[in-house]
Design a protein around this motif. Structure first.
Motif, PDB file in Angstrom:
ATOM      1  N   UNK A  80       0.823  -1.197   0.000  1.00 16.59           N
ATOM      2  CA  UNK A  80       0.000   0.000   0.000  1.00 16.59           C
ATOM      3  C   UNK A  80       0.857   1.247   0.000  1.00 16.59           C
ATOM      4  N   UNK A  81       0.432   2.254   0.743  1.00 15.87           N
ATOM      5  CA  UNK A  81       1.201   3.496   0.807  1.00 15.87           C
ATOM      6  C   UNK A  81       2.614   3.223   1.312  1.00 15.87           C
ATOM      7  N   UNK A  82       3.579   3.959   0.762  1.00 18.22           N
ATOM      8  CA  UNK A  82       4.975   3.810   1.183  1.00 18.22           C
ATOM      9  C   UNK A  82       5.713   5.113   0.919  1.00 18.22           C
ATOM     10  N   UNK A  83       6.697   5.395   1.766  1.00 20.70           N
ATOM     11  CA  UNK A  83       7.535   6.567   1.550  1.00 20.70           C
ATOM     12  C   UNK A  83       8.980   6.196   1.864  1.00 20.70           C
ATOM     13  N   UNK A  84       9.884   6.585   0.972  1.00 23.77           N
ATOM     14  CA  UNK A  84      11.316   6.412   1.194  1.00 23.77           C
ATOM     15  C   UNK A  84      11.870   7.761   1.624  1.00 23.77           C
ATOM     16  N   UNK A  85      12.259   7.848   2.885  1.00 23.46           N
ATOM     17  CA  UNK A  85      12.820   9.062   3.460  1.00 23.46           C
ATOM     18  C   UNK A  85      14.349   8.984   3.396  1.00 23.46           C
ATOM     19  N   UNK A  86      15.074  10.055   3.751  1.00 23.72           N
ATOM     20  CA  UNK A  86      16.537  10.027   3.628  1.00 23.72           C
ATOM     21  C   UNK A  86      17.225   8.896   4.380  1.00 23.72           C
ATOM     22  N   UNK A  87      16.670   8.477   5.542  1.00 24.48           N
ATOM     23  CA  UNK A  87      17.346   7.420   6.303  1.00 24.48           C
ATOM     24  C   UNK A  87      16.411   6.317   6.791  1.00 24.48           C
ATOM     25  N   UNK A  88      15.176   6.296   6.280  1.00 26.81           N
ATOM     26  CA  UNK A  88      14.258   5.232   6.687  1.00 26.81           C
ATOM     27  C   UNK A  88      13.129   5.082   5.680  1.00 26.81           C
ATOM     28  N   UNK A  89      12.356   4.025   5.869  1.00 27.78           N
ATOM     29  CA  UNK A  89      11.243   3.702   4.968  1.00 27.78           C
ATOM     30  C   UNK A  89      10.021   3.351   5.805  1.00 27.78           C
ATOM     31  N   UNK A  90       8.863   3.902   5.444  1.00 29.47           N
ATOM     32  CA  UNK A  90       7.576   3.497   6.007  1.00 29.47           C
ATOM     33  C   UNK A  90       6.765   2.848   4.890  1.00 29.47           C
ATOM     34  N   UNK A  91       6.039   1.775   5.203  1.00 31.94           N
ATOM     35  CA  UNK A  91       5.209   1.135   4.179  1.00 31.94           C
ATOM     36  C   UNK A  91       4.082   0.341   4.824  1.00 31.94           C
ATOM     37  N   UNK A  92       2.976   0.241   4.102  1.00 33.43           N
ATOM     38  CA  UNK A  92       1.882  -0.657   4.465  1.00 33.43           C
ATOM     39  C   UNK A  92       2.012  -1.913   3.617  1.00 33.43           C
ATOM     40  N   UNK A  93       2.043  -3.080   4.271  1.00 27.95           N
ATOM     41  CA  UNK A  93       2.255  -4.339   3.561  1.00 27.95           C
ATOM     42  C   UNK A  93       1.280  -5.401   4.055  1.00 27.95           C
ATOM     43  N   UNK A  94       0.735  -6.166   3.109  1.00 23.15           N
ATOM     44  CA  UNK A  94      -0.143  -7.286   3.433  1.00 23.15           C
ATOM     45  C   UNK A  94       0.409  -8.539   2.770  1.00 23.15           C
TER      46      UNK A  94
ATOM     47  N   UNK B  74      -1.793   4.493  -2.366  1.00 20.87           N
ATOM     48  CA  UNK B  74      -2.725   3.449  -2.787  1.00 20.87           C
ATOM     49  C   UNK B  74      -4.054   3.682  -2.087  1.00 20.87           C
ATOM     50  N   UNK B  75      -5.088   3.049  -2.588  1.00 17.35           N
ATOM     51  CA  UNK B  75      -6.409   3.137  -1.967  1.00 17.35           C
ATOM     52  C   UNK B  75      -6.862   1.739  -1.569  1.00 17.35           C
ATOM     53  N   UNK B  76      -7.576   1.672  -0.447  1.00 18.04           N
ATOM     54  CA  UNK B  76      -8.067   0.397   0.073  1.00 18.04           C
ATOM     55  C   UNK B  76      -9.584   0.333  -0.020  1.00 18.04           C
ATOM     56  N   UNK B  77     -10.079  -0.877  -0.148  1.00 18.52           N
ATOM     57  CA  UNK B  77     -11.519  -1.118  -0.145  1.00 18.52           C
ATOM     58  C   UNK B  77     -11.945  -1.300   1.309  1.00 18.52           C
TER      59      UNK B  77
END
Length: 230
Positions: free
Chosen positions: A136-150, A224-227
């Motif tokens: 799903x949504x994800x962002x790559x920042x200068x020193x880390x990563x956030x993401x939604x994963x299934x 991303x969009x979720x149902x």
């Protein structure tokens, strides 16, 4: 360079009565339940200064001692698990919030500030989409990563993350002509409880670059969009 999925992704809320697997690999607990979506954060190995880590260790020990838990005891994790659910949540939320705040201060080499290197990571995240997991949504920042994963059935989150970290580490080291440990071994992951929490996390990911005051070109964002049935 923005990324976006056109299809709507499925979402299964956390089942409080369902089977849950819990294990510890370092600082925080890792919960697993089949079919769930996870809010995942992984970071570069030099993203938190050693002095800050030591201060966290001392603060963690003090927090645990007030609840009669000694971290030098080989069975401290077992004792921690017997704390109330509320205490365990307070522990995780407090120290995770400190981690996220420190990451946004952009310590360390911040090699992912280079858009070409950040793109290696984002493409690796999306490579497994519809194969091993839904990303799903994800962002790559200068020193880390956030993401939604299934993760899909038959695939463990930690195995997919290991593949992503291993591949991106090799690719980035090759580009920079460097060696050594790129990623911190432990990953923070949190099971998304319900649709309302999912929306809050999506918003957190999307505004994280603005919150960290990053200019365009120093991060990559995928949406991303979720149902959802709210």
């Amino acid at each position: 360079m923005p990324f976006h999925h056109n299809e709507r992704l499925s979402f299964q809320p956390f089942d409080e009565w369902g089977e849950v697997r819990i294990y510890y690999n370092g600082f925080l607990p890792h919960w697993r339940q089949d079919g769930c979506t996870y809010f995942v954060t992984f970071r570069l190995a030099d993203s938190v200064p050693e002095g800050v880590l030591e201060a966290w260790r001392c603060e963690r020990e003090q927090w645990l001692r007030t609840r009669d838990i000694e971290v030098n005891d080989d069975n401290w994790i077992g004792t921690f698990r017997r704390l109330s659910r509320n205490d365990r949540k307070l522990f995780e939320r407090y120290f995770v919030s400190k981690l996220f705040q420190t990451l946004d201060e952009a310590h360390g080499s911040c090699v992912l500030r280079d858009n070409q290197l950040a793109e290696i990571v984002m493409k690796a995240l999306l490579h497994f989409h519809t194969e091993r997991l839904e990303c799903g949504d994800a962002v790559v920042m200068p020193n880390h990563v956030h993401a939604l994963m299934t993760p899909y059935p038959g695939y463990e989150l930690e195995d997919v993350l290991h593949s992503i970290k291993s591949y991106t580490s090799n690719q980035i080291h090759a580009r920079l002509k460097t060696k050594g440990t790129l990623w911190m071994s432990e990953t923070h992951d949190h099971i998304v409880r319900d649709g309302e929490e999912l929306l809050r996390i999506q918003n957190y990911i999307r505004v994280n670059p603005d919150k960290a005051r990053l200019p365009d070109g120093q991060y990559l964002l995928h949406t991303a969009e979720y149902d959802l049935q709210l």
